[in-house]
Design a protein around this motif. Structure first.
Motif, PDB file in Angstrom:
ATOM      1  N   ASN A   1       0.818  -1.213   0.000  1.00  0.00           N
ATOM      2  CA  ASN A   1       0.000   0.000   0.000  1.00  0.00           C
ATOM      3  C   ASN A   1       0.850   1.260   0.000  1.00  0.00           C
ATOM      4  N   SER A   2       0.337   2.290  -0.645  1.00  0.00           N
ATOM      5  CA  SER A   2       1.071   3.554  -0.732  1.00  0.00           C
ATOM      6  C   SER A   2       0.938   4.395   0.537  1.00  0.00           C
ATOM      7  N   HIS A   3      -0.149   4.196   1.312  1.00  0.00           N
ATOM      8  CA  HIS A   3      -0.405   5.024   2.483  1.00  0.00           C
ATOM      9  C   HIS A   3      -0.926   4.197   3.656  1.00  0.00           C
ATOM     10  N   TYR A   4      -0.750   4.740   4.840  1.00  0.00           N
ATOM     11  CA  TYR A   4      -1.344   4.209   6.058  1.00  0.00           C
ATOM     12  C   TYR A   4      -1.463   5.348   7.059  1.00  0.00           C
ATOM     13  N   VAL A   5      -2.259   5.127   8.103  1.00  0.00           N
ATOM     14  CA  VAL A   5      -2.429   6.113   9.170  1.00  0.00           C
ATOM     15  C   VAL A   5      -1.961   5.479  10.473  1.00  0.00           C
ATOM     16  N   ILE A   6      -1.149   6.218  11.214  1.00  0.00           N
ATOM     17  CA  ILE A   6      -0.725   5.803  12.549  1.00  0.00           C
ATOM     18  C   ILE A   6      -1.581   6.578  13.537  1.00  0.00           C
ATOM     19  N   ASN A   7      -2.436   5.863  14.284  1.00  0.00           N
ATOM     20  CA  ASN A   7      -3.338   6.437  15.268  1.00  0.00           C
ATOM     21  C   ASN A   7      -2.733   6.232  16.653  1.00  0.00           C
ATOM     22  N   VAL A   8      -2.412   7.303  17.368  1.00  0.00           N
ATOM     23  CA  VAL A   8      -1.832   7.216  18.703  1.00  0.00           C
ATOM     24  C   VAL A   8      -2.976   7.191  19.717  1.00  0.00           C
ATOM     25  N   LEU A   9      -3.063   6.094  20.471  1.00  0.00           N
ATOM     26  CA  LEU A   9      -4.192   5.904  21.368  1.00  0.00           C
ATOM     27  C   LEU A   9      -4.046   6.687  22.664  1.00  0.00           C
ATOM     28  N   GLY A  10      -5.194   7.159  23.167  1.00  0.00           N
ATOM     29  CA  GLY A  10      -5.248   7.848  24.447  1.00  0.00           C
ATOM     30  C   GLY A  10      -5.515   6.867  25.574  1.00  0.00           C
ATOM     31  N   ALA A  11      -5.430   7.371  26.816  1.00  0.00           N
ATOM     32  CA  ALA A  11      -5.521   6.542  28.020  1.00  0.00           C
ATOM     33  C   ALA A  11      -6.785   5.693  28.089  1.00  0.00           C
ATOM     34  N   GLY A  12      -7.880   6.198  27.576  1.00  0.00           N
ATOM     35  CA  GLY A  12      -9.141   5.456  27.668  1.00  0.00           C
ATOM     36  C   GLY A  12      -9.414   4.511  26.508  1.00  0.00           C
ATOM     37  N   GLN A  13      -8.408   4.249  25.684  1.00  0.00           N
ATOM     38  CA  GLN A  13      -8.643   3.457  24.478  1.00  0.00           C
ATOM     39  C   GLN A  13      -7.988   2.075  24.498  1.00  0.00           C
ATOM     40  N   HIS A  14      -7.814   1.509  25.689  1.00  0.00           N
ATOM     41  CA  HIS A  14      -7.197   0.176  25.767  1.00  0.00           C
ATOM     42  C   HIS A  14      -8.044  -0.883  25.071  1.00  0.00           C
ATOM     43  N   GLN A  15      -9.360  -0.693  25.032  1.00  0.00           N
ATOM     44  CA  GLN A  15     -10.220  -1.661  24.339  1.00  0.00           C
ATOM     45  C   GLN A  15      -9.948  -1.665  22.840  1.00  0.00           C
ATOM     46  N   LEU A  16      -9.660  -0.484  22.265  1.00  0.00           N
ATOM     47  CA  LEU A  16      -9.287  -0.430  20.853  1.00  0.00           C
ATOM     48  C   LEU A  16      -7.972  -1.172  20.621  1.00  0.00           C
ATOM     49  N   ALA A  17      -7.007  -0.960  21.509  1.00  0.00           N
ATOM     50  CA  ALA A  17      -5.721  -1.657  21.384  1.00  0.00           C
ATOM     51  C   ALA A  17      -5.934  -3.167  21.393  1.00  0.00           C
ATOM     52  N   GLU A  18      -6.783  -3.638  22.284  1.00  0.00           N
ATOM     53  CA  GLU A  18      -7.067  -5.073  22.363  1.00  0.00           C
ATOM     54  C   GLU A  18      -7.815  -5.557  21.132  1.00  0.00           C
ATOM     55  N   GLN A  19      -8.810  -4.794  20.681  1.00  0.00           N
ATOM     56  CA  GLN A  19      -9.605  -5.193  19.522  1.00  0.00           C
ATOM     57  C   GLN A  19      -8.739  -5.330  18.268  1.00  0.00           C
ATOM     58  N   PHE A  20      -7.808  -4.391  18.062  1.00  0.00           N
ATOM     59  CA  PHE A  20      -6.984  -4.425  16.863  1.00  0.00           C
ATOM     60  C   PHE A  20      -5.789  -5.376  16.995  1.00  0.00           C
ATOM     61  N   SER A  21      -5.670  -6.028  18.143  1.00  0.00           N
ATOM     62  CA  SER A  21      -4.611  -7.032  18.295  1.00  0.00           C
ATOM     63  C   SER A  21      -5.163  -8.457  18.208  1.00  0.00           C
ATOM     64  N   ARG A  22      -6.485  -8.586  18.169  1.00  0.00           N
ATOM     65  CA  ARG A  22      -7.121  -9.912  18.103  1.00  0.00           C
ATOM     66  C   ARG A  22      -7.178 -10.451  16.678  1.00  0.00           C
ATOM     67  N   ARG A  23      -7.275 -11.744  16.588  1.00  0.00           N
ATOM     68  CA  ARG A  23      -7.466 -12.409  15.291  1.00  0.00           C
ATOM     69  C   ARG A  23      -8.967 -12.567  15.066  1.00  0.00           C
ATOM     70  N   VAL A  24      -9.564 -11.538  14.500  1.00  0.00           N
ATOM     71  CA  VAL A  24     -10.994 -11.552  14.175  1.00  0.00           C
ATOM     72  C   VAL A  24     -11.151 -11.143  12.726  1.00  0.00           C
ATOM     73  N   GLU A  25     -12.304 -11.465  12.162  1.00  0.00           N
ATOM     74  CA  GLU A  25     -12.529 -11.186  10.743  1.00  0.00           C
ATOM     75  C   GLU A  25     -12.537  -9.691  10.443  1.00  0.00           C
ATOM     76  N   ASN A  26     -13.237  -8.902  11.266  1.00  0.00           N
ATOM     77  CA  ASN A  26     -13.330  -7.468  11.014  1.00  0.00           C
ATOM     78  C   ASN A  26     -12.992  -6.706  12.290  1.00  0.00           C
ATOM     79  N   ARG A  27     -11.786  -6.230  12.394  1.00  0.00           N
ATOM     80  CA  ARG A  27     -11.355  -5.485  13.583  1.00  0.00           C
ATOM     81  C   ARG A  27     -12.041  -4.126  13.686  1.00  0.00           C
ATOM     82  N   PHE A  28     -12.631  -3.649  12.597  1.00  0.00           N
ATOM     83  CA  PHE A  28     -13.297  -2.348  12.595  1.00  0.00           C
ATOM     84  C   PHE A  28     -14.749  -2.431  13.067  1.00  0.00           C
TER      85      PHE A  28
END
Length: 171
Positions: free
Chosen positions: A76-103
């Motif tokens: 891919n030519s582009h990507y976005v780096i999203n820096v997570l805030g203190a209350g976003q640990h659930q997002l960190a966990e969700q995007f680290s799991r092996r699931v079909e659609n992390r979004f």
């Protein structure tokens, strides 16, 4: 120029000790996102983010050679780096799991080039995929920042094998 020094002839530790020592270094937590050719989205949690240069504006992150997303991020030519805030640990966990659609259930908007920017992050960097360097069992991605924004807040960090909210920063 990419130079490689000779490998150290000996090491006095095993992989487990090395991992434990690394876990004592607190790192910020990011979610790297991109768009696939079919229009769907891909994202993953990464704590290997760092600045490289102000002029030109360069940042880096790394990805395991074994990651199933390696072909996508390499091509891919582009990507976005999203820096997570203190209350976003659930997002960190969700995007680290092996699931079909992390979004699934994730609020985001699209950048000017159509890549996902997660809502509520403390900062984001939209990058041109400038270069890649294979090193050990990972590839180091260097991105040239084309656009970024900041929303100051307390940070989410990864330390000693777990996500931790910092106690300093914006309330």
């Amino acid at each position: 120029m990419h130079t490689i020094s000779p490998r150290s002839p000996t090491r006095e530790f095993d992989d487990a000790q090395f991992r434990q020592a690394l876990s004592q270094f607190a790192t910020g937590v990011t979610v790297i996102t991109t768009r696939l050719a079919d229009g769907s989205f891909l994202g993953l949690t990464a704590s290997s983010f760092n600045s490289v240069s102000i002029d030109p504006p360069l940042v880096l992150w790394s990805l395991s050679n074994q990651a199933t997303s390696m072909p996508v991020f390499s091509a891919n030519s582009h990507y976005v780096i999203n820096v997570l805030g203190a209350g976003q640990h659930q997002l960190a966990e969700q995007f680290s799991r092996r699931v079909e659609n992390r979004f699934d259930g994730v609020d985001f908007e699209l950048s000017s080039t159509g890549h996902p920017i997660l809502k509520g992050v403390s900062a984001w960097f939209e990058c041109h995929n400038r270069s890649r360097y294979p090193e050990g069992d990972h590839v180091i991605f260097v991105g040239e920042v084309e656009c970024c924004d900041v929303h100051p807040q307390r940070a989410l960090v990864f330390h000693d094998g777990r996500f931790v909210a910092t106690t300093v920063g914006q309330p």
